[in-house]
Each structure stands twice: as C-alpha cells, then as structure tokens.
Design an enzyme around this catalytic site. Sequence first.
Site, PDB file in Angstrom:
ATOM      1  N   MET A 115      -2.910   3.551  -2.478  1.00 27.10           N
ATOM      2  CA  MET A 115      -3.719   4.511  -2.430  1.00 27.10           C
ATOM      3  C   MET A 115      -2.841   6.046  -4.185  1.00 27.10           C
ATOM      4  O   MET A 115      -4.155   6.271  -3.545  1.00 27.10           O
ATOM      5  CB  MET A 115      -4.098   5.528  -1.118  1.00 27.10           C
TER       6      MET A 115
ATOM      7  N   VAL B 273      -4.422  -2.964   1.270  1.00 26.08           N
ATOM      8  CA  VAL B 273      -3.796  -1.284   0.530  1.00 26.08           C
ATOM      9  C   VAL B 273      -3.021  -1.270   1.165  1.00 26.08           C
ATOM     10  O   VAL B 273      -3.190  -0.993   3.138  1.00 26.08           O
ATOM     11  CB  VAL B 273      -5.526  -1.023   0.494  1.00 26.08           C
ATOM     12  N   CYS B 274      -2.336   0.326   0.810  1.00 21.82           N
ATOM     13  CA  CYS B 274      -1.379   0.941   1.983  1.00 21.82           C
ATOM     14  C   CYS B 274      -0.721   2.225   0.649  1.00 21.82           C
ATOM     15  O   CYS B 274      -1.804   2.216  -0.159  1.00 21.82           O
ATOM     16  CB  CYS B 274       0.101  -0.085   2.564  1.00 21.82           C
ATOM     17  N   ALA B 275      -0.231   3.015   1.351  1.00 23.32           N
ATOM     18  CA  ALA B 275      -0.180   4.113   0.691  1.00 23.32           C
ATOM     19  C   ALA B 275       0.574   4.132  -0.624  1.00 23.32           C
ATOM     20  O   ALA B 275      -0.043   4.334  -1.780  1.00 23.32           O
ATOM     21  CB  ALA B 275       1.697   5.336   1.113  1.00 23.32           C
TER      22      ALA B 275
END
Length: 376
Positions: free
Chosen positions: A101, A72-74
């Site tokens: 996210m 997961v990242c932005a």
Amino acid sequence: MSIKKMTVEELGKKVINKEKVFLLDVRNEDAFEDWKVESDSFEYLNKPYFDLMDGIDPIKDDVPTETPVLAVCAKGNSSEFVAEELDEAGFDNIYTLEGGMKAWSEHLEPVKVSDLDNGGELYQFVRLGKGCLSYMVISGDEAAVIDATRMTDKFINFAKDKGVTIKHVLDTHLHADHISGGRTIAKETGATYWLPPKDAEEVQFDYEKLVDGTDLTIGSSKIDVQAIYSPGHTIGSTSFIVDEKYLMSGDILFIESIGRPDLAGKADDWVGDLRDTLYKRYKELSDDLVVLPAHYSSLEEQNDDGTVAEKLGVLYEKNSGLQVNDEEEFRKMVTENLPPQPNSHDKIRHTNMGKETPDLEEQREMETGPNRCAVK
C-alpha cells in the site's frame, strides 16, 4: 517458488479499465476500513496476516480459482507469505502487490482530459491510492504543472516524453494533506514556482506571488491560465481558469462535496470565506466551465474515461454543498461535519513551508492513508 508480482502501474490500469480482481487485504481491519485499493469491479476479502500465520484454512473456501487474486499488505512482505501459502495449496492465479500500500499511495495515473486550442493538451494526474489530482497544461514546447505531488519524477519524465519544458509550477494553496512537489520541480527544471502569498507568510523560500488576476500564457498556442482568488479552504486558496474552458478549483469545490476550512485551525474564521467563494465568486462564472478539483473522495466521482471532472452548472444542481441557502445552516453543516484531519497535517504544512525537511521514508509515512480534505 516464484510468486507473481503486480506493479502499481499494472494495478492502476486494472482500476481505470474496471477489470475484475479479487483483492485479499491482509492488513488489520481498522487499516482496511480506513483506506484500501478501491474499484467497483473488485471483490474484497480482509483477513489479517496474524490470523493466517498458522495456515490459510480460514480463507481457503473464499478465494476464487478463476479470478486473479491480488494479496495486499502495507509493504509487500506479509502478503507474499500468504501468497506462497495459497500457491502451495494449489491456487495458481495469485499475485502480490509490489511495494504494498505504500507504493500504491505514490502511484500517479496520467489521464488526458482534453485537447486544447491550437494543439495544446491538458492532463490530469490521478493519484488513485490517495485521491489527489494534479494537472499539466501543455502548449507548444512549454508546460505548466498545477498542484504537483512529491513524486516529481512522474511530472518531469512525462514532460520529457512529450518533448516540452516545464516553465511554471503552481500550487492552488498551501497543502496540508500531501507534500507538494512544486518547489522541487521548479528547482530541477528552472521553472517559476507560484504560491498564494496569503498562504505563504511563514515560508522559508523564494516564490512568485500568485494573486487575483495573475495571468500566465503557456507556449506557442498561448494557452491562458488566469488566477481567481477563492479563499475558504485556506485564506490564500486560488483557483485557475484554463483556456476559458476549465476551472481548477483546488480544494474549494469537489464533484460531490466542498472543501473543509479547518486544516489551519480556522474553521469558524474561514467558513464565511468558503461560502462567499462558492455562493458568490463561483456563481459569477460560466456554468459551462468544467470543474477540475484537486481531490476526489470516491470512485463515483470518476468518469468512464478515468477523469474527475464535471460542469460547474451541473454541480450547482447536484452538489449538496451548494444547495444550502441559509447562511447559518451552511455554517453548521461545514463546522459539524468535518472528518478526522489528515495524517500528520501540521507536519505536512511545515514541510510545505520549508520549515521541516523529513527524509523520504518519513514523508511516505506522513502521507499514508486517505485524503480528508472534504466536508462530508
């Protein structure tokens, strides 16, 4: 090479169903500490993307081989790079979160709260990535939506799938932590938009005044939605009693906390209103009413079925914000235990007043992060 994608809808089901996932969050430590995908059944590893640009050796021994691994990242780009590195190293159960996210922040998970009298239904829309709660009351071929988020298509399409027409859209107050979808839903469906007038003195649009005692009847089952003036979070905050069984408390009362009175800079002025609502107005209501708040702060507030709900009488026994009998001690507790204010809260308030019209990408940026509407 094709890395497997996991949608926010799929992730939402895993959170609700408490499935095991190893979550590899490659954002910076401060972003991870501030806000992340939360689940009691998840394992977590936070390793910033920049520490992995030269290879995955720093995490290779920590990543499991059997549990699904979700990177997961932005926005989804950095996590895809890390996922590809893991794939090349022989890990075959690797996923990336599609949209990152930002997409997670916008996901709504509809959960049925209950069947109502004469065929009515009540749904809670859980915004898992931000802790916001919205509602839809269905009766016959009509529906009312309460505290809608800006992801208006979720509510409109849900109503279409149910074969009902949205007739009323209500906001318990002028929100400061998220952009309301109320006006947009009303415009697109022809519904009536209701807002407390004491919160609406500066709004730039037409609305129906939601005052104490306003009583709406929804559909052929004649489900009753009654407004109760309950200031404290804002000067106009208004709660609803639905079907004589449910208390929609907005941002006044949560399951484990109470609402903050400072998001319009009025903490000292409104703390007395907050106390009166919690210790007098609500005290006059039935202990058997099921409280349905507009937010939750932790997974501990969720029931096994995914709903966030508890009887009012239970909250008067267990919620620490309802146990402070001394008025000065209550004032001190509320004004000295305030978390940081929500991101862009002034800009969000102005948007909800119709004073500003940010584009979609700016709206997403404004709402990034957790909700911070409760006294800790």
